[in-house]
Write a protein that holds these residues in place. Structure first.
Motif, PDB file in Angstrom:
ATOM      1  N   TRP A  93      24.781 153.759  13.886  1.00  0.00           N
ATOM      2  CA  TRP A  93      24.587 154.980  13.729  1.00  0.00           C
ATOM      3  C   TRP A  93      23.967 155.962  14.641  1.00  0.00           C
ATOM      4  CZ3 TRP A  93      26.456 157.427   9.401  1.00  0.00           C
ATOM      5  CH2 TRP A  93      26.982 156.531   8.322  1.00  0.00           C
ATOM      6  N   LEU A  94      22.936 155.382  15.426  1.00  0.00           N
ATOM      7  CA  LEU A  94      22.340 156.146  16.563  1.00  0.00           C
ATOM      8  C   LEU A  94      23.289 156.295  17.726  1.00  0.00           C
ATOM      9  CD1 LEU A  94      19.813 157.467  17.671  1.00  0.00           C
ATOM     10  CD2 LEU A  94      18.926 155.394  18.317  1.00  0.00           C
ATOM     11  N   LEU A  95      24.176 155.251  17.664  1.00  0.00           N
ATOM     12  CA  LEU A  95      25.344 155.439  18.800  1.00  0.00           C
ATOM     13  C   LEU A  95      26.201 156.495  18.617  1.00  0.00           C
ATOM     14  CD1 LEU A  95      26.473 154.236  21.346  1.00  0.00           C
ATOM     15  CD2 LEU A  95      27.866 152.521  19.862  1.00  0.00           C
ATOM     16  N   GLN A  96      26.389 156.906  17.202  1.00  0.00           N
ATOM     17  CA  GLN A  96      27.453 157.875  16.973  1.00  0.00           C
ATOM     18  C   GLN A  96      26.652 159.370  17.156  1.00  0.00           C
ATOM     19  OE1 GLN A  96      30.320 156.426  16.450  1.00  0.00           O
ATOM     20  NE2 GLN A  96      29.084 154.667  16.469  1.00  0.00           N
ATOM     21  N   LEU A  97      25.448 159.478  17.586  1.00  0.00           N
ATOM     22  CA  LEU A  97      24.755 160.707  17.548  1.00  0.00           C
ATOM     23  C   LEU A  97      24.344 160.821  19.040  1.00  0.00           C
ATOM     24  CD1 LEU A  97      22.758 160.183  14.341  1.00  0.00           C
ATOM     25  CD2 LEU A  97      24.549 161.834  14.779  1.00  0.00           C
ATOM     26  N   PRO A  98      25.162 160.911  20.130  1.00  0.00           N
ATOM     27  CA  PRO A  98      24.761 160.797  21.444  1.00  0.00           C
ATOM     28  C   PRO A  98      23.783 162.077  21.870  1.00  0.00           C
ATOM     29  CG  PRO A  98      26.892 161.921  21.167  1.00  0.00           C
ATOM     30  CD  PRO A  98      26.580 161.453  19.814  1.00  0.00           C
ATOM     31  N   GLU A  99      23.853 163.068  21.204  1.00  0.00           N
ATOM     32  CA  GLU A  99      22.677 164.115  21.419  1.00  0.00           C
ATOM     33  C   GLU A  99      21.197 163.714  20.987  1.00  0.00           C
ATOM     34  OE1 GLU A  99      23.969 164.835  16.935  1.00  0.00           O
ATOM     35  OE2 GLU A  99      24.845 163.989  18.782  1.00  0.00           O
ATOM     36  N   LEU A 100      20.972 162.662  20.441  1.00  0.00           N
ATOM     37  CA  LEU A 100      19.823 161.958  20.307  1.00  0.00           C
ATOM     38  C   LEU A 100      19.357 160.860  21.374  1.00  0.00           C
ATOM     39  CD1 LEU A 100      19.719 161.786  16.357  1.00  0.00           C
ATOM     40  CD2 LEU A 100      19.196 163.901  17.973  1.00  0.00           C
ATOM     41  N   LEU A 101      20.268 160.673  22.279  1.00  0.00           N
ATOM     42  CA  LEU A 101      20.077 159.661  23.051  1.00  0.00           C
ATOM     43  C   LEU A 101      20.083 160.005  24.514  1.00  0.00           C
ATOM     44  CD1 LEU A 101      22.180 156.648  21.501  1.00  0.00           C
ATOM     45  CD2 LEU A 101      19.687 156.714  21.633  1.00  0.00           C
ATOM     46  N   GLU A 102      19.467 159.218  25.346  1.00  0.00           N
ATOM     47  CA  GLU A 102      19.890 159.505  26.880  1.00  0.00           C
ATOM     48  C   GLU A 102      20.932 158.870  27.196  1.00  0.00           C
ATOM     49  OE1 GLU A 102      16.533 161.931  27.685  1.00  0.00           O
ATOM     50  OE2 GLU A 102      18.136 161.274  28.725  1.00  0.00           O
ATOM     51  N   THR A 103      21.676 159.189  28.008  1.00  0.00           N
ATOM     52  CA  THR A 103      22.962 158.386  28.564  1.00  0.00           C
ATOM     53  C   THR A 103      22.611 156.953  28.854  1.00  0.00           C
ATOM     54  OG1 THR A 103      23.492 160.417  29.859  1.00  0.00           O
ATOM     55  CG2 THR A 103      24.986 158.599  30.306  1.00  0.00           C
ATOM     56  N   ALA A 104      21.775 156.508  29.660  1.00  0.00           N
ATOM     57  CA  ALA A 104      21.658 155.178  29.673  1.00  0.00           C
ATOM     58  C   ALA A 104      21.491 154.235  28.420  1.00  0.00           C
ATOM     59  CB  ALA A 104      20.327 155.013  30.835  1.00  0.00           C
ATOM     60  N   GLU A 105      20.544 155.124  27.615  1.00  0.00           N
ATOM     61  CA  GLU A 105      20.408 154.150  26.175  1.00  0.00           C
ATOM     62  C   GLU A 105      21.826 154.057  25.332  1.00  0.00           C
ATOM     63  OE1 GLU A 105      17.413 155.693  23.639  1.00  0.00           O
ATOM     64  OE2 GLU A 105      17.514 154.164  22.538  1.00  0.00           O
ATOM     65  N   SER A 106      22.440 155.142  25.410  1.00  0.00           N
ATOM     66  CA  SER A 106      23.846 155.136  24.778  1.00  0.00           C
ATOM     67  C   SER A 106      24.615 153.974  25.356  1.00  0.00           C
ATOM     68  CB  SER A 106      24.228 156.464  24.943  1.00  0.00           C
ATOM     69  OG  SER A 106      25.643 156.445  24.251  1.00  0.00           O
ATOM     70  N   ALA A 107      24.665 153.964  26.810  1.00  0.00           N
ATOM     71  CA  ALA A 107      25.708 152.781  27.335  1.00  0.00           C
ATOM     72  C   ALA A 107      25.176 151.466  26.813  1.00  0.00           C
ATOM     73  CB  ALA A 107      25.621 152.891  28.906  1.00  0.00           C
ATOM     74  N   GLN A 108      23.678 151.219  27.079  1.00  0.00           N
ATOM     75  CA  GLN A 108      23.107 150.012  26.662  1.00  0.00           C
ATOM     76  C   GLN A 108      23.497 149.608  25.016  1.00  0.00           C
ATOM     77  OE1 GLN A 108      18.937 149.780  27.343  1.00  0.00           O
ATOM     78  NE2 GLN A 108      18.721 147.573  26.631  1.00  0.00           N
ATOM     79  N   LEU A 109      23.465 150.619  24.226  1.00  0.00           N
ATOM     80  CA  LEU A 109      23.575 150.251  23.001  1.00  0.00           C
ATOM     81  C   LEU A 109      25.143 149.908  22.497  1.00  0.00           C
ATOM     82  CD1 LEU A 109      21.879 152.868  20.592  1.00  0.00           C
ATOM     83  CD2 LEU A 109      21.676 150.599  20.540  1.00  0.00           C
TER      84      LEU A 109
END
Length: 627
Positions: free
Chosen positions: A232-248
Motif C-alpha cells: 500500500w505504501l508503494l502505491q502512495l509515492p507522495e509519502l516516500l522518497e524516490t530511493a525507498e520507493s525503488a527499494q520497495l
C-alpha cells in the motif's frame, strides 16, 4: 426507551405496537404486526416458514393459510407487491426476506426523560450536533452511536443510502467535523468517481490513506504502513522518497494477489490498538471491485479493531448498473457484518428552519416554507437549489420584502431550474430508449398512472409495459409502485407514480410540442373509450388531455361535464372555474350559430354555481352580522 424502526416512508414503534405512514397511524392485527416485526428484526436474512411460525405462534400449531393471511395483510397495509416487492420478498418454497433499507433510532418516553432529569449522575460529554446541518439530528445520533461502538473495540461497517441530492455528503461532513473533536479518533475520507470502463483499483482507499499519511498529527501512519502494508505504501509515492520507493518495488516483486487485503487488515488492526479509525468512502455505486472486496474482507475479520467504515451509495445506480456492491451489501447484511440505513427527505419543520437561515431578519410569507417543502418534497439538494434559484432570479431578494420572494417562487414552480435539470437529465440519459419513452408516456398521463394507460400510449403489449414499469420501480429509477387496483377496463393493472414531482415535470418538458399533443390525444381517446358512460368520473382529466391535444370541442364538452360533477359534489367554485374556462376556449372558435348556442348553454349552466356562491356569501354575511 422504545425502538423506532424506519423503512421509508414507514416508521415502526415496536414497544408501543404502532405503525406510521407520515403522520397517519396504520392498523394491523396483533399477529400481522408480530410477523412484520420479526421480519424486520431479521432484515436481509431469509426466514423460513417454520421459523416464522415458531416465532409468532410459539405454543400453537397453525396452518399455512393463517400465516399467508397475515403476510397478505401486511403487504396490503404497506402497499407492497408479491411480484415487485419493495419490503417483503418471497423466495418460493423457502420463505420470506425483508429487503427494504432500514434504520433504527431510540425514542425516550416521558417517564424516561423525567428520570434522566432527576438523575444527578455525571454524564459523559457528547459532541454537539452540527449547527450547519438542518433536520438530520437523528441520523447524526445514529452515526455517533456506531462510532461509540467502534471506540469500544467493535468493528463496524455502515452503509448510508439515498437518492441524488438527499444529503449523504452533507451528513458525513457534519459527522466528520463532530468526530474530529474526539482526541482518540482519526478520520480518513475517499471519494469514488464515475469512470467509463475499468476503474482504478482501491482508488478511494488510496485517497483516504494519502490524506491520513499527510496528516502531521499522524506520524505513526507511515511507519505502520512500512511495517504492515508495504504494498500500500508503494502505491502512495507522495509519502516516500524516490530511493525507498525503488527499494520497495524491488522487494515486493512476485507478491501474492491477496496480499493487499491481508496487509490492509494488519495495518488497520495495528493502527487501532489505541485509537479509532473512521474511514469514509463516498459514492460506492461507482466503486471499483477491489475496494468492495476490501470492505467485505475487513468487515468479516474476527479480530478486534476500533474501526468504523461508512460508505455511501445510490441504490438506483447500483440496481441499474447491476453493480457488484449490491451482492456484497446483501451478503454482509445477511451475515450481520454491516448496518444500512436510508436517508429520506427533510421534514417541513427542517425546511422552514433552512429557509429562515437563508433569509435572516426578513419577514417572510407564512406559506413560503410550506410551498418550498411541497415543491421539493424535502430533498435537500432540491431545497438548496430552489432557494438559490430564488436568489438568482431576484438579485434584490435580500433587500426586498417577502412578497417578492413568494412571487419568484410561484414563477419557479412553472419551470425547473437548470441546475436540477442537468442532474435529472443525466439520470434519464442512462436509461434505454424504451424506458425513456415509457416515462414520457407516463408524464403525459400524470404524476400517477396505470400500466394500462402507458401501454395504450405506447401502443404496445400490456405485459411488456408492466415488466418495464416494475423494473424501474424495483430499481428506484423515477417510478414507485402504489398498488394494483382494478382499472377502468375491469382488469388488474398496477399503478405507478413518479418518485418525485420534479422528475415528472422534467420528463414532460422534454417532449416536443407536436409529440406532446399527439400523446395527449392518444391517451385521452383511450380513456374516453375505456370509461364509456362513466366518463364523468374523469371528465376534468379528459378535458386537459383534449385541450393539450388541441381538440377544443371535446375539451369544452368535458369541462361542461366536469362542472356538472363538481356541482353534484357541492363544489360550486370548481364548477364555475370549469365553465369559465370553457367559455375562454370557445373564444377561439370561428363565429357560427352553433357557437352562439354553445356559449348561451354554458352561460346558463354558469348561473347555478354563481347562485350557489352568492347564497353561500349571503349566509356567511348573515352569521357574521348575528355574531
Amino acid at each position: 426507551m422504545s425502538a423506532l424502526f424506519v423503512f421509508p416512508p414507514f416508521r415502526l414503534d415496536v414497544d408501543n405496537a404502532r405503525l406510521w405512514l407520515g403522520d397517519e397511524e396504520l392498523h394491523l392485527r396483533p399477529k400481522a404486526f408480530a410477523v412484520l416485526c420479526y421480519l424486520i428484526a431479521q432484515q436481509g436474512r431469509l426466514v423460513s416458514r417454520e421459523e416464522l411460525m415458531h416465532a409468532v405462534w410459539p405454543d400453537i400449531k397453525i396452518s399455512d393459510v393463517v400465516l399467508r393471511g397475515c403476510l397478505r395483510e401486511v403487504r396490503q397495509v404497506l402497499g407492497d407487491s408479491v411480484h415487485t416487492p419493495q419490503f417483503i420478498e418471497t423466495v418460493p418454497r423457502r420463505g420470506w426476506r425483508f429487503i427494504s433499507p432500514l434504520s433504527m433510532t431510540r425514542v425516550h418516553s416521558r417517564f424516561e426523560e423525567q428520570s434522566q432529569q432527576e438523575d444527578n449522575t455525571p454524564q459523559v460529554p457528547r459532541p454537539h450536533l452540527s449547527n450547519s446541518l438542518v433536520g438530520r439530528e437523528a441520523e447524526l445520533a445514529q452515526l455517533q452511536q456506531y462510532l461509540e461502538e467502534a471506540q469500544g473495540n467493535e468493528r463496524r461497517v455502515v452503509f448510508v443510502t439515498g437518492e441524488v441530492g438527499i444529503g449523504k455528503t452533507a451528513l458525513l461532513d457534519a459527522f466528520l467535523t463532530q468526530a474530529a473533536s474526539a482526541t482518540d479518533v482519526s478520520t480518513a475520507r475517499g471519494q469514488c468517481v464515475e469512470q467509463y470502463g475499468i476503474g482504478e483499483p482501491y482508488l478511494p482507499v488510496l485517497e483516504a490513506l494519502g490524506r491520513l499519511g499527510r496528516n502531521s498529527e499522524m506520524k505513526q501512519v507511515i511507519p505502520l504502513l512500512r511495517r504492515h502494508a508495504p504494498m500500500w505504501l508503494l502505491q502512495l509515492p507522495e509519502l516516500l522518497e524516490t530511493a525507498e520507493s525503488a527499494q520497495l518495488r524491488h522487494s515486493l516483486q512476485g507478491a501474492p494477489q491477496d496480499r493487499m487485503l491481508r496487509e490492509m487488515a494488519a495495518f488497520v488492526e495495528a493502527l487501532t490498538t489505541d485509537r479509532t479509525l473512521l474511514l469514509v468512502l463516498e459514492d460506492l455505486h461507482w466503486s471499483d471491485v477491489s475496494t468492495l472486496s476490501l470492505i467485505a474482507y475487513l468487515a468479516r475479520r474476527r479480530e478486534a479493531a476500533r474501526l468504523l467504515i461508512v460508505g455511501t451509495y445510490r441504490p438506483a445506480e447500483v440496481m441499474r448498473s447491476h453493480h457488484s456492491l449490491r451482492s456484497i451489501v446483501q451478503e454482509l447484511t445477511q451475515s450481520r457484518h454491516c448496518r444500512e440505513f436510508a436517508l429520506v427527505g427533510l421534514s417541513e419543520r427542517a425546511v422552514s428552519d433552512y429557509v429562515k437561515r437563508r433569509f435572516p431578519g426578513k419577514t417572510l410569507p407564512v406559506t413560503l416554507s410550506e410551498t418550498v417543502y411541497r415543491y421539493t418534497e424535502g430533498n435537500p439538494l432540491f431545497i438548496v437549489n430552489v432557494v438559490e434559484y430564488l436568489m438568482f432570479q431576484n438579485s434584490t431578494a435580500q433587500r426586498t420584502g417577502g412578497e417578492e420572494i413568494q412571487q419568484q417562487l410561484a414563477q419557479m414552480q412553472r419551470s425547473v431550474p437548470d441546475t436540477l435539470r442537468h442532474l435529472i437529465e443525466g439520470q434519464l440519459e442512462r436509461l434505454s430508449a424504451e424506458e425513456q419513452r415509457l416515462l414520457e408516456i407516463g408524464s403525459v398521463a400524470g404524476v400517477e398512472f396505470s400500466a394500462t394507460i402507458v401501454a395504450a400510449g405506447l401502443e404496445e403489449d400490456i405485459i411488456t409495459v408492466e415488466q418495464r414499469c416494475a423494473t424501474l420501480a424495483r430499481h428506484q429509477l423515477f417510478l414507485e409502485t402504489i398498488g394494483t387496483p382494478v382499472d377502468q377496463e375491469r382488469r388488474s393493472a398496477t399503478r405507478y407514480r413518479f418518485a418525485h414531482s420534479l422528475y415528472h415535470k422534467l420528463v414532460y418538458e422534454r417532449l416536443s410540442t407536436a409529440r406532446r399533443r399527439q400523446l395527449h390525444l392518444r391517451i385521452g381517446g383511450h380513456k374516453e373509450q375505456a370509461y364509456g358512460e362513466r366518463a364523468a368520473e374523469v371528465a376534468a382529466e379528459l378535458a386537459v388531455h383534449f385541450e393539450e391535444g388541441r381538440d377544443y370541442p371535446r375539451a369544452v364538452r368535458y369541462l361542461n361535464l366536469a362542472a356538472t360533477t363538481a356541482m353534484q359534489r357541492q363544489a360550486p367554485q370548481e364548477a364555475r372555474a370549469h365553465l369559465q374556462h370553457a367559455l375562454t376556449l370557445l373564444e377561439a372558435f370561428p363565429a357560427s350559430a352553433e357557437l352562439n348556442t354553445q356559449v348561451r348553454e354554458i352561460q346558463r349552466a354558469l348561473q347555478q354555481p354563481l347562485l350557489a356562491l352568492k347564497n353561500a356569501r349571503a349566509v356567511q354575511s348573515k352569521f357574521q352580522n348575528i355574531a
